[in-house]
Design an enzyme around this catalytic site. Structure first.
Site, PDB file in Angstrom:
ATOM      1  N   ARG A   1       0.760  -1.135  -0.038  1.00 59.68           N
ATOM      2  CA  ARG A   1       0.116   0.032  -0.036  1.00 59.68           C
ATOM      3  C   ARG A   1       0.913   1.255  -0.116  1.00 59.68           C
ATOM      4  O   ARG A   1       0.595   2.305   0.725  1.00 59.68           O
ATOM      5  CB  ARG A   1      -0.779   0.069   1.154  1.00 59.68           C
ATOM      6  CG  ARG A   1      -1.907  -1.064   1.273  1.00 59.68           C
ATOM      7  CD  ARG A   1      -2.776  -1.243   0.041  1.00 59.68           C
ATOM      8  NE  ARG A   1      -3.538  -2.479   0.135  1.00 59.68           N
ATOM      9  CZ  ARG A   1      -3.171  -3.570  -0.470  1.00 59.68           C
ATOM     10  NH1 ARG A   1      -2.093  -3.781  -0.927  1.00 59.68           N
ATOM     11  NH2 ARG A   1      -4.089  -4.665  -0.460  1.00 59.68           N
TER      12      ARG A   1
ATOM     13  N   SER B   1     -11.609  -0.206   2.991  1.00 57.25           N
ATOM     14  CA  SER B   1     -10.808  -0.315   4.091  1.00 57.25           C
ATOM     15  C   SER B   1     -10.034   0.708   4.628  1.00 57.25           C
ATOM     16  O   SER B   1      -9.155   1.353   4.195  1.00 57.25           O
ATOM     17  CB  SER B   1      -9.715  -1.364   3.886  1.00 57.25           C
ATOM     18  OG  SER B   1     -10.248  -2.666   3.320  1.00 57.25           O
TER      19      SER B   1
ATOM     20  N   GLU C   1      -5.905   4.313   5.842  1.00 56.66           N
ATOM     21  CA  GLU C   1      -5.418   4.121   4.473  1.00 56.66           C
ATOM     22  C   GLU C   1      -5.831   5.342   3.580  1.00 56.66           C
ATOM     23  O   GLU C   1      -5.231   5.762   2.802  1.00 56.66           O
ATOM     24  CB  GLU C   1      -6.146   2.890   4.090  1.00 56.66           C
ATOM     25  CG  GLU C   1      -5.638   2.529   2.567  1.00 56.66           C
ATOM     26  CD  GLU C   1      -6.085   0.959   2.291  1.00 56.66           C
ATOM     27  OE1 GLU C   1      -6.266   0.996   1.113  1.00 56.66           O
ATOM     28  OE2 GLU C   1      -6.240   0.286   3.270  1.00 56.66           O
TER      29      GLU C   1
END
Length: 366
Positions: free
Chosen positions: A186, A264, A358
């Protein structure tokens, strides 16, 4: 080796839906452009539907010292209730070109403003291998390298070969090969320098075939009836991934408030081996090549006492799983922030792990 086929040009209208995930361009409230559907007014909103307009909209603001917020699908951002005091540039560029050959497979170059899932669907129609596990992810193509978007054991870094950008610092064009992008879980060089690179287009390379890449994710493998590491029919992989995501409220649906989210909200924590050893025996642990250990944010949240649907106000956890923070219809950004702080503090108190958000936080802090 055969000669490459002539370059094929596919206009935006030839992709699956050619529709922006949230519909048309609307209003001045940034809530209209994010999947969480929160966020206050912007000073100015520019629709950049050509590469030249995209580049020049940003350059003009940079030269004037005006803050710029780049918005693609709005699926990975939480914008504060005070909005954004500057220019918002909506990325709406279109275009897909590709070449194929027997030895090199398919090489596709895609404009930043193309809808990601339209590209996934088009790749399956062309029998390009690699994107099926990434089906149903909201957002635009240009955002995927920034976050190194991934799901069900696949990441875009596995198929990206080049990313062409405008370097806002040097005021010139740059192209990065995959090994120069700094891809990790990520993360990427584009995420590490968030105000420097304006992504213009992304190039991918695919093997050609009807079977998927090896299935790496156990839950998906079970649904497909194969062992981890085996291949499956790529079209069926897409079907199962879409079904899995829909069951978790991760496919956009105006009528389902579980999908009014940023996906998420917390990344899976990467821990030292010592920190991972302190987790309860049942906590997921996935050893990484560098000696660190990845755990599951969803598991930690649920075992810290936060069940699906947790919350009593206009922002709650998804009723389908614990990793999405959702707007039940009337939430403000402040409500989402308050819920995120409660969940993060609970996990830290229970396990000593501080979760990292995130989404991109714009004019708000956790």
């Amino acid at each position: 080796m055969t000669e490459a086929d002539p370059t094929c040009v596919v206009s935006g209208a030839d992709l699956t839906s050619h529709q922006h995930p949230l519909g048309g361009d609307r209003g001045g409230e940034l809530s209209a452009y994010t999947t969480l559907r929160v966020g206050g007014e912007a000073t100015e909103i520019v629709v950049a539907d050509t590469e030249e307009r995209l580049r020049e909209s940003v350059r003009e603001s940079d030269r004037a010292g005006q803050p710029v917020l780049l918005v693609g699908g709005g699926s990975n951002m939480l914008v504060g209730d005070d909005g954004f005091d500057g220019r918002v540039v909506l990325i709406r560029t279109r275009g897909l070109t590709f070449q194929t050959s027997d030895c090199a497979g398919a090489m596709a170059t895609v404009a930043a403003g193309e809808v990601w899932d339209d590209l996934v669907a088009a790749s399956l129609a062309q029998q390009w291998v690699g994107l099926a596990p990434l089906s149903g992810i909201p957002g635009l193509v240009g955002a995927t390298p920034i976050q190194n978007v991934g799901a069900y054991g696949a990441e875009v870094a596995e198929t990206i070969t080049r990313v062409r950008c405008w370097d806002r610092q040097t005021d010139g064009q740059r192209t990065f090969t995959a090994d120069e992008c700094g891809f990790s879980y990520r993360d990427s060089r584009f995420k590490q320098e968030p105000d420097r690179y304006l992504i213009l287009e992304v190039q991918f390379q695919f093997r050609i075939g009807e079977m998927s890449a090896p299935i790496k994710y156990a839950e998906l493998a079970r649904r497909l009836g194969v062992e981890v590491g085996e291949r499956a029919d790529a079209a069926r992989v897409r079907e199962e991934v879409l079904a899995l995501r829909a069951g978790k409220g991760m496919v956009l649906d105006q009528a389902d408030h579980d999908t009014w989210s940023a996906g998420s909200f917390f990344t899976n924590p990467i821990l030292t081996a010592e920190a991972a050893a302190k987790l309860p025996a049942g906590a997921p642990r996935f050893p990484q090549p560098d000696g660190t250990v990845k755990s599951s944010a969803a598991w930690l949240i649920q075992h810290a006492g936060f069940a699906p649907g947790f919350g009593t106000g206009p922002a709650t956890l998804s009723t389908k799983h614990t990793l999405a923070l959702t707007n039940r219809g009337e939430a403000a950004a402040a409500d989402v922030v308050a819920l995120a702080r409660t969940v993060r503090a609970g996990v830290e108190d229970a396990f000593g792990v501080r979760l990292v958000p995130e989404p991109n936080l714009v004019n708000c802090e956790l």
